[in-house]
Design a protein around this motif. Structure first.
Motif, PDB file in Angstrom:
ATOM      1  N   GLU A 171      17.455   1.528   1.043  1.00 50.43           N
ATOM      2  CA  GLU A 171      18.385   0.931   2.006  1.00 50.43           C
ATOM      3  C   GLU A 171      18.239  -0.588   2.024  1.00 50.43           C
ATOM      4  O   GLU A 171      19.215  -1.307   2.246  1.00 50.43           O
ATOM      5  CB  GLU A 171      18.122   1.467   3.412  1.00 50.43           C
ATOM      6  CG  GLU A 171      18.518   2.906   3.650  1.00 50.43           C
ATOM      7  CD  GLU A 171      18.294   3.285   5.108  1.00 50.43           C
ATOM      8  OE1 GLU A 171      18.931   2.658   5.974  1.00 50.43           O
ATOM      9  OE2 GLU A 171      17.466   4.178   5.368  1.00 50.43           O
ATOM     10  N   GLY A 173      20.009  -7.776   9.462  1.00 47.14           N
ATOM     11  CA  GLY A 173      20.716  -6.823   8.623  1.00 47.14           C
ATOM     12  C   GLY A 173      21.054  -7.453   7.285  1.00 47.14           C
ATOM     13  O   GLY A 173      20.881  -6.852   6.219  1.00 47.14           O
ATOM     14  N   GLY A 193      12.602   1.548   4.736  1.00 52.57           N
ATOM     15  CA  GLY A 193      13.917   1.145   4.254  1.00 52.57           C
ATOM     16  C   GLY A 193      13.873   0.638   2.829  1.00 52.57           C
ATOM     17  O   GLY A 193      14.781   0.910   2.032  1.00 52.57           O
ATOM     18  N   THR A 198      17.917   1.478   8.590  1.00 53.83           N
ATOM     19  CA  THR A 198      18.882   0.502   9.091  1.00 53.83           C
ATOM     20  C   THR A 198      19.105   0.690  10.585  1.00 53.83           C
ATOM     21  O   THR A 198      19.093  -0.268  11.369  1.00 53.83           O
ATOM     22  CB  THR A 198      20.218   0.634   8.343  1.00 53.83           C
ATOM     23  OG1 THR A 198      19.991   0.454   6.950  1.00 53.83           O
ATOM     24  CG2 THR A 198      21.234  -0.384   8.839  1.00 53.83           C
ATOM     25  N   GLU A 220      19.427  -6.652   3.480  1.00 53.50           N
ATOM     26  CA  GLU A 220      20.474  -6.008   2.707  1.00 53.50           C
ATOM     27  C   GLU A 220      20.073  -5.768   1.252  1.00 53.50           C
ATOM     28  O   GLU A 220      19.523  -6.646   0.595  1.00 53.50           O
ATOM     29  CB  GLU A 220      21.711  -6.910   2.745  1.00 53.50           C
ATOM     30  CG  GLU A 220      22.955  -6.306   2.132  1.00 53.50           C
ATOM     31  CD  GLU A 220      24.128  -7.252   2.360  1.00 53.50           C
ATOM     32  OE1 GLU A 220      24.803  -7.096   3.392  1.00 53.50           O
ATOM     33  OE2 GLU A 220      24.344  -8.144   1.539  1.00 53.50           O
ATOM     34  N   ARG A 236      25.723  -2.722   3.588  1.00 56.83           N
ATOM     35  CA  ARG A 236      25.654  -1.289   3.815  1.00 56.83           C
ATOM     36  C   ARG A 236      26.769  -0.866   4.737  1.00 56.83           C
ATOM     37  O   ARG A 236      27.150  -1.616   5.612  1.00 56.83           O
ATOM     38  CB  ARG A 236      24.293  -0.921   4.426  1.00 56.83           C
ATOM     39  CG  ARG A 236      23.152  -1.238   3.479  1.00 56.83           C
ATOM     40  CD  ARG A 236      21.806  -0.871   4.085  1.00 56.83           C
ATOM     41  NE  ARG A 236      21.506  -1.661   5.279  1.00 56.83           N
ATOM     42  CZ  ARG A 236      20.997  -2.881   5.241  1.00 56.83           C
ATOM     43  NH1 ARG A 236      20.734  -3.444   4.088  1.00 56.83           N
ATOM     44  NH2 ARG A 236      20.743  -3.549   6.341  1.00 56.83           N
TER      45      ARG A 236
END
Length: 208
Positions: free
Chosen positions: A154, A198, A149, A91, A202, A208
């Motif tokens: 993540e 982002g 990620g 992230t 997600e 997050r």
């Protein structure tokens, strides 16, 4: 580069400085008059040197312009590296990638305008674009961040190549937007991209 080594490396140092001067002159010339009009004569005039000096360091105009692209890409990657290495999560690395890439863009407008002009117009003897595989290294780095990620939980499940290309297009579009809107805030532009991607990455567990 056609160089000769002197005592203590003095000659190679001088030649390296001259090479950088020529690259800078090529960037300024392409930015001012465009790819098609950026002749070696014009580049030499801008650098206040003779064409023969350019020919000593570069095989021809194609070689010079290809070195312009290589130099800028290397400098861009070197600028970004500390920001990426400072992050421990995918992230954080994704956000650092977007912010640092745009930060370099903000501070090197003419260099990137020149590179974009060269990339679009520069073709080989058979007419194919020389830089058809442009930005391969940055995209590969971005794909790695996205894959890490996703593998670590993540990020949600997605095609990292497709998303990497989408992010790249979003970043590249900033230069066009900035050229059309000189007063645009690239820092704010970057923050919008950080928020947008982002959300796009997600995980299904929520923000997050």
């Amino acid at each position: 580069m056609r160089s000769k080594n002197g005592a203590g490396g003095r000659v190679s140092f001088i030649q390296a400085a001259r090479r950088q001067q020529i690259i800078a002159a090529a960037i300024a010339t392409v930015t001012t008059v465009g790819y098609g009009q950026a002749s070696l004569a014009r580049i030499a005039d801008h650098a206040e040197i003779s064409k023969s000096v350019i020919s000593y360091h570069f095989a021809n105009k194609d070689d010079l312009l290809e070195q312009v692209v290589a130099q800028v890409n290397d400098d861009w990657a070197a600028f970004m590296r500390p920001f990426l290495d400072a992050e421990q999560t995918a992230t954080g690395r994704l956000a650092a990638y977007i912010r640092s890439r745009l930060a370099y863009m903000r501070d090197n407008h003419d260099r990137l305008v020149a590179v974009a002009e060269i990339i679009v117009n520069h073709r080989g003897p058979d007419g194919t674009p020389v830089f058809a595989e442009r930005d391969a290294a940055p995209v590969a780095e971005l794909v790695t961040i996205l894959r890490d990620g996703r593998a670590g939980g993540e990020f949600r499940d997605f095609d990292p190549v497709v998303l990497a290309m989408t992010i790249t297009q979003g970043i590249d579009g900033a230069l066009t937007y900035w050229s059309e809107h000189p007063g645009a805030d690239l820092t704010a532009y970057g923050e919008e991209l950080v928020t947008l991607f982002g959300l796009a990455t997600e995980s299904r567990g929520g923000r997050r």
